[in-house]
Design a protein around this motif. Structure first.
Motif, mmCIF file in Angstrom:
data_model
loop_
_atom_site.group_PDB
_atom_site.id
_atom_site.type_symbol
_atom_site.label_atom_id
_atom_site.label_comp_id
_atom_site.label_asym_id
_atom_site.label_seq_id
_atom_site.Cartn_x
_atom_site.Cartn_y
_atom_site.Cartn_z
ATOM 1 N N ARG A 87 -4.060 31.857 16.277
ATOM 2 C CA ARG A 87 -4.211 30.460 16.688
ATOM 3 C C ARG A 87 -4.400 30.371 18.213
ATOM 4 O O ARG A 87 -5.219 29.586 18.700
ATOM 5 C CB ARG A 87 -3.001 29.643 16.244
ATOM 6 C CG ARG A 87 -2.960 29.415 14.737
ATOM 7 C CD ARG A 87 -1.621 28.800 14.287
ATOM 8 N NE ARG A 87 -1.295 27.578 14.974
ATOM 9 C CZ ARG A 87 -1.801 26.395 14.669
ATOM 10 N NH1 ARG A 87 -2.695 26.286 13.691
ATOM 11 N NH2 ARG A 87 -1.435 25.312 15.334
ATOM 12 N N SER A 117 -4.647 31.122 5.847
ATOM 13 C CA SER A 117 -3.850 29.915 6.033
ATOM 14 C C SER A 117 -3.779 29.520 7.504
ATOM 15 O O SER A 117 -3.937 28.338 7.857
ATOM 16 C CB SER A 117 -2.435 30.133 5.477
ATOM 17 O OG SER A 117 -1.614 29.024 5.717
ATOM 18 N N MET A 121 -5.560 26.123 9.139
ATOM 19 C CA MET A 121 -4.758 25.146 9.881
ATOM 20 C C MET A 121 -5.355 24.918 11.266
ATOM 21 O O MET A 121 -5.426 23.779 11.750
ATOM 22 C CB MET A 121 -3.317 25.653 10.003
ATOM 23 C CG MET A 121 -2.364 24.689 10.678
ATOM 24 S SD MET A 121 -0.733 25.448 10.948
ATOM 25 C CE MET A 121 -0.341 25.990 9.277
ATOM 26 N N THR A 122 -5.807 25.990 11.904
ATOM 27 C CA THR A 122 -6.376 25.881 13.248
ATOM 28 C C THR A 122 -7.690 25.115 13.227
ATOM 29 O O THR A 122 -7.950 24.269 14.097
ATOM 30 C CB THR A 122 -6.605 27.286 13.835
ATOM 31 O OG1 THR A 122 -5.376 28.024 13.786
ATOM 32 C CG2 THR A 122 -7.055 27.203 15.281
ATOM 33 N N GLU A 124 -8.602 22.856 11.195
ATOM 34 C CA GLU A 124 -8.350 21.436 10.948
ATOM 35 C C GLU A 124 -8.068 20.691 12.252
ATOM 36 O O GLU A 124 -8.267 19.476 12.349
ATOM 37 C CB GLU A 124 -7.177 21.271 9.981
ATOM 38 C CG GLU A 124 -7.498 21.690 8.543
ATOM 39 C CD GLU A 124 -6.287 21.645 7.639
ATOM 40 O OE1 GLU A 124 -5.171 21.394 8.165
ATOM 41 O OE2 GLU A 124 -6.433 21.880 6.423
ATOM 42 N N GLU A 125 -7.612 21.438 13.274
ATOM 43 C CA GLU A 125 -7.308 20.837 14.575
ATOM 44 C C GLU A 125 -8.529 20.807 15.495
ATOM 45 O O GLU A 125 -8.529 20.084 16.498
ATOM 46 C CB GLU A 125 -6.177 21.620 15.258
ATOM 47 C CG GLU A 125 -4.892 21.682 14.439
ATOM 48 C CD GLU A 125 -3.929 22.751 14.942
ATOM 49 O OE1 GLU A 125 -2.800 22.802 14.420
ATOM 50 O OE2 GLU A 125 -4.321 23.524 15.848
#
Length: 259
Positions: A87, A117, A121-122, A124-125
């Motif tokens: 990340r 995963s 998540m990263t 999505e940001e």
């Protein structure tokens, strides 16, 4: 890990196993030597029933990787926090102007699900593409040739839609990517930035690689795992199941800031 054991109290051995042969290659030797504890590095072939044979024989196990396939055993696991490192890399590249980023992952890595995963998540940001756009899967089944595994990266940088940065999984992929770049006349980092989630052989690259200080973190992982195994063998239990150690990125010359 060996530095975490008192040589006057503990006898240490290193055993290796082939794919799908964890018990066959190590079990008899462990039983014959009446081994009380094992630090296990599980590959993608290691399943619950394989490790349960150790625990049923009273052998304490600490994993040097938190493999999702072994979750039901609740083994103590110690490892670097690769997800946070990944990340950090993606966010750091975006902050340095990169939008066309690719992230490699081995298809037969037991932590593939964790990598996916963390990357999802990263993404999505950030607005830099979907998981399918960003991830490059490196096929590494047993017996695969390096050209078969790492050819995916060579194809990506040879395409017209070449990324400006690639995050690789480890130093082996980094070395192969550097070679592909020089073979194709691609300059690092002017034409392509390269970073790695893991680098256990630092200073082997023509351009210093942006990556965590993996050697120091690995030393810490070994010592913590040794301490936990001693606690298990001595007292029979541990309160904490998973231990993640900070794995911060050191930004080196292999990553450029885009205009």
């Amino acid at each position: 890990a060996c530095s975490g054991f008192d040589a006057m109290q503990y006898s240490l051995s290193t055993l290796f196993y082939k794919t799908n042969r964890l018990w066959e290659d190590t079990g008899p030797a462990l039983m014959n030597a009446e081994v009380r504890g094992v630090l296990l590095v599980p590959d993608s072939s290691v399943q619950v029933e394989h490790v349960r044979r150790f625990t049923e024989q009273g052998i304490k196990v600490v994993s040097l990787r938190d493999a999702p396939s072994l979750a039901s055993l609740s083994l103590p696991a110690v490892e670097p926090d690769h997800s946070t490192a990944l990340r950090q890399l993606v966010h750091g590249l975006v902050e340095r102007g990169h939008r066309k980023i690719r992230v490699t992952a081995y298809t037969c890595d037991p932590t593939l699900a964790l990598t996916v995963s963390a990357l999802r998540m990263t993404l999505e940001e950030l607005d830099i593409g979907s998981l399918d756009d960003v991830m490059l899967k490196l096929p590494n089944p047993p017996g695969a040739k390096p050209s078969e595994t790492y050819g995916v990266m060579a194809e990506a940088i040879a395409s017209k839609d070449r990324p400006t940065a690639i995050i690789v999984s480890d130093e082996f992929a980094a070395a192969e990517l550097f070679q592909s770049c020089y073979r194709l006349g691609i300059r690092v980092p002017t034409d392509l930035s390269i970073a790695s989630v893991l680098d256990l052989t630092p200073h082997m690259y023509p351009v210093p690689l942006a990556a965590p200080n993996s050697v120091e973190v690995a030393r810490m992982v070994g010592q913590v795992a040794a301490t936990q195994l001693i606690e298990l063998v001595t007292n029979g239990q541990l309160v904490q199941r998973q231990t993640l150690l900070r794995n911060d990125i050191v930004w080196r010359e292999s990553v450029a800031t885009l205009p």
